[in-house]
Write a protein that holds these residues in place. Sequence first.
Motif, PDB file in Angstrom:
ATOM      1  N   HIS A 112      -6.782   0.178  -6.439  1.00  0.00           N
ATOM      2  CA  HIS A 112      -7.513   0.143  -5.175  1.00  0.00           C
ATOM      3  C   HIS A 112      -7.886  -1.313  -4.811  1.00  0.00           C
ATOM      4  O   HIS A 112      -7.705  -1.744  -3.677  1.00  0.00           O
ATOM      5  N   LEU A 113      -8.387  -2.051  -5.793  1.00  0.00           N
ATOM      6  CA  LEU A 113      -8.779  -3.443  -5.539  1.00  0.00           C
ATOM      7  C   LEU A 113      -7.557  -4.298  -5.194  1.00  0.00           C
ATOM      8  O   LEU A 113      -7.615  -5.163  -4.318  1.00  0.00           O
ATOM      9  N   ILE A 114      -6.450  -4.057  -5.876  1.00  0.00           N
ATOM     10  CA  ILE A 114      -5.224  -4.810  -5.605  1.00  0.00           C
ATOM     11  C   ILE A 114      -4.734  -4.491  -4.194  1.00  0.00           C
ATOM     12  O   ILE A 114      -4.350  -5.390  -3.436  1.00  0.00           O
ATOM     13  N   THR A 115      -4.775  -3.209  -3.824  1.00  0.00           N
ATOM     14  CA  THR A 115      -4.361  -2.816  -2.472  1.00  0.00           C
ATOM     15  C   THR A 115      -5.212  -3.544  -1.432  1.00  0.00           C
ATOM     16  O   THR A 115      -4.683  -4.118  -0.473  1.00  0.00           O
ATOM     17  N   ASN A 116      -6.527  -3.544  -1.629  1.00  0.00           N
ATOM     18  CA  ASN A 116      -7.406  -4.218  -0.664  1.00  0.00           C
ATOM     19  C   ASN A 116      -7.064  -5.700  -0.554  1.00  0.00           C
ATOM     20  O   ASN A 116      -7.069  -6.267   0.543  1.00  0.00           O
ATOM     21  N   PHE A 117      -6.766  -6.327  -1.699  1.00  0.00           N
ATOM     22  CA  PHE A 117      -6.372  -7.744  -1.681  1.00  0.00           C
ATOM     23  C   PHE A 117      -5.092  -7.936  -0.869  1.00  0.00           C
ATOM     24  O   PHE A 117      -5.011  -8.810  -0.012  1.00  0.00           O
ATOM     25  N   LEU A 118      -4.084  -7.103  -1.131  1.00  0.00           N
ATOM     26  CA  LEU A 118      -2.791  -7.260  -0.440  1.00  0.00           C
ATOM     27  C   LEU A 118      -2.942  -7.033   1.057  1.00  0.00           C
ATOM     28  O   LEU A 118      -2.352  -7.759   1.868  1.00  0.00           O
ATOM     29  N   VAL A 119      -3.747  -6.054   1.441  1.00  0.00           N
ATOM     30  CA  VAL A 119      -3.976  -5.784   2.859  1.00  0.00           C
ATOM     31  C   VAL A 119      -4.698  -6.976   3.494  1.00  0.00           C
ATOM     32  O   VAL A 119      -4.343  -7.430   4.584  1.00  0.00           O
ATOM     33  N   TYR A 120      -5.675  -7.518   2.774  1.00  0.00           N
ATOM     34  CA  TYR A 120      -6.440  -8.667   3.270  1.00  0.00           C
ATOM     35  C   TYR A 120      -5.512  -9.861   3.528  1.00  0.00           C
ATOM     36  O   TYR A 120      -5.525 -10.460   4.596  1.00  0.00           O
ATOM     37  N   VAL A 121      -4.695 -10.184   2.534  1.00  0.00           N
ATOM     38  CA  VAL A 121      -3.780 -11.323   2.669  1.00  0.00           C
ATOM     39  C   VAL A 121      -2.787 -11.080   3.809  1.00  0.00           C
ATOM     40  O   VAL A 121      -2.513 -11.966   4.615  1.00  0.00           O
ATOM     41  N   ASP A 122      -2.284  -9.860   3.877  1.00  0.00           N
ATOM     42  CA  ASP A 122      -1.314  -9.487   4.910  1.00  0.00           C
ATOM     43  C   ASP A 122      -1.933  -9.691   6.294  1.00  0.00           C
ATOM     44  O   ASP A 122      -1.366 -10.366   7.159  1.00  0.00           O
ATOM     45  N   VAL A 123      -3.125  -9.158   6.492  1.00  0.00           N
ATOM     46  CA  VAL A 123      -3.784  -9.241   7.799  1.00  0.00           C
ATOM     47  C   VAL A 123      -4.101 -10.693   8.155  1.00  0.00           C
ATOM     48  O   VAL A 123      -3.889 -11.115   9.287  1.00  0.00           O
ATOM     49  N   HIS A 124      -4.576 -11.463   7.173  1.00  0.00           N
ATOM     50  CA  HIS A 124      -4.934 -12.853   7.468  1.00  0.00           C
ATOM     51  C   HIS A 124      -3.715 -13.711   7.757  1.00  0.00           C
ATOM     52  O   HIS A 124      -3.776 -14.615   8.565  1.00  0.00           O
ATOM     53  N   ARG A 125      -2.594 -13.374   7.088  1.00  0.00           N
ATOM     54  CA  ARG A 125      -1.359 -14.092   7.365  1.00  0.00           C
ATOM     55  C   ARG A 125      -0.905 -13.798   8.799  1.00  0.00           C
ATOM     56  O   ARG A 125      -0.583 -14.700   9.550  1.00  0.00           O
ATOM     57  N   SER A 126      -0.949 -12.517   9.186  1.00  0.00           N
ATOM     58  CA  SER A 126      -0.554 -12.157  10.549  1.00  0.00           C
ATOM     59  C   SER A 126      -1.509 -12.786  11.549  1.00  0.00           C
ATOM     60  O   SER A 126      -1.098 -13.243  12.606  1.00  0.00           O
TER      61      SER A 126
END
Length: 203
Positions: A99-113
């Motif tokens: 769950h924590l890893i997913t939140n990290f990946l979503v965070y990075v993805d959104v900030h990159r976009s």
Amino acid sequence: MMNQNVLWRVLLTASLSALLAGATSAVAQVGTHEDNVKLDVGSYPVDIQHGYKLFASKCSECHSLTPSLKQSRSAEGWAQEVRRMQAMASSHINDREAHLITNFLVYVDVHRSAAAGDTASGGAGGSPEQAGKQTFDSYGCSSCHSVGGAGNTSAPLDGIGSKETADALKKLITSPPSESSMPAMDVPAKDLNNLVAYLLSLK
Ligand code: HEC
Ligand code: HEC
């Protein structure tokens, strides 16, 4: 299963892991030289930093971290991909870590976009509601909640703006009642205000 590409990544992983083991400084460098992804880890919310550390240690066991940091998926897409990795026989990633890893990946993805869209949209010119929508995405709220059918539909937040006040929402997010299955989210004041503005717009 172990095609050449994967084998190559496994070899690469040894050096990456060594690099990442020391990556507790604010900015981490992930990848080979021509393939660098720079992460400003020090600027992330605490639970996202935690997710990053788990990602760096758990997800580098079998392959390079770089593809995960370059691909773009929905929050649900990332949750699925992490579950798929979690299911691989030799991976030992528990549900909380996933769950924590997913939140990290979503965070990075959104900030990159968001960074890529900055020039087009004029950067910080958006409304609090728009910024709040981004905060909603970057904190992985949609891994458990949906708005307009997008996200996890088991806990829709449509209409929440007519049900709750700003103060009640802040409390629900940062210190939910102990009997609630909503996790307390560590959202700094500025993000929280935007987030609440967004939620209040959901009438
Ligand atoms: C047990 C070994 C193992 C672990 C641990 C592991 N993976 Fe994987 N991963 C693989 C293999 C093998 C593949 C390639 C085959 C496939 O995609 O099914 C892969 C493929 C991927 C892909 C697709 C890569 C591409 O080039 O499209 C992503 C993204 C990914 N992994 C992310 C992760 C993340 C995030 C984690 C940590 C939660 C993780 N992996 C942990 C074995 C692993
Ligand atoms: C791990 C899953 C999970 C995450 C992540 C999560 N929530 Fe929740 N949330 C829940 C659940 C489950 C409930 C319902 C709680 C209950 O009543 O037991 C809830 C309740 C709420 C409520 C109250 C809803 C109502 O109808 O009263 C709000 C508002 C809310 N969450 C907002 C958020 C926001 C904003 C985020 C991101 C910062 C977030 N949540 C992240 C699981 C989650």
